[in-house]
Scaffold this active site. Structure first.
Site: not given
Lengths: 124, 124
Positions: A81, A112
């Site tokens: 990310d 996550d």
């Protein structure tokens, strides 16, 4: 006919990369439980969008899916990310995410897994 | 006929729960790259077994697979990795792991995503 679970998760990542909060919200179930695992979860779409707001404040987002797999309505992603915040260099958080898709084709759970210190270094 | 990738990963978790280092080593490729993502990876079976030794020192191990999915030879697990070290209460590390299975049916890559502080709290 609902889109398949992998396509729904790919659409979520694509919406992040466009920094499009409305598109993200559309993909979330009203009663979503969203957790960055070392942190407390957000309950509901509104709380989840509030939790996501600091990420969407980046000038550029480039989340890269390294691997993806599904088992029924459960989808896993391995991701890098990447973020570029105003006046900063690109930063990154490495994460593995688990998504559960409900019968309406929306994301009802998102967990996550990542290192919190790595996240804190990535954020301004 | 090789076992399917999910069965290989399930066998690895079962070997941990038996604290059976020989069974674990048999499932790892000679050239495995094994990473707890916030940490430096171990290269090779020997370095990986050395990295795993402090975990296998627990008196009891109870890793629970919460979800599992495969895409070809890539397998994801969401897990609650529980340990009981001598003289201590049970501890746990929440993790999502990605495994890549090679053509010999061995684990050639293993990347676990977790919060390093949570791991440190779980270890004696």
């Amino acid at each position: 006919m609902k889109r398949d679970p992998v396509a729904i998760v790919e659409a979520l990542i694509a919406a992040f990369n466009r920094r499009n909060a409305a598109s993200i919200a559309e993909l979330l179930a009203e009663d979503i439980v969203c957790a960055g695992i070392p942190l407390e979860p957000a309950h509901g779409r509104g709380a989840t969008m509030a939790m996501l707001a600091p990420f969407l404040a980046a000038e550029e987002i480039d989340w890269r899916i390294l691997a993806i797999a599904a088992n029924g309505t459960t989808v896993f992603t391995e991701r890098d990310d990447r973020f570029r915040f105003a006046g900063k260099d690109w930063t990154a958080v490495r994460a593995a995410g688990v998504f559960e898709i409900d019968t309406n084709g929306r994301i009802a759970a998102w967990r996550d897994y990542f290192d919190l210190a790595e996240l804190e270094r990535a954020m301004p």
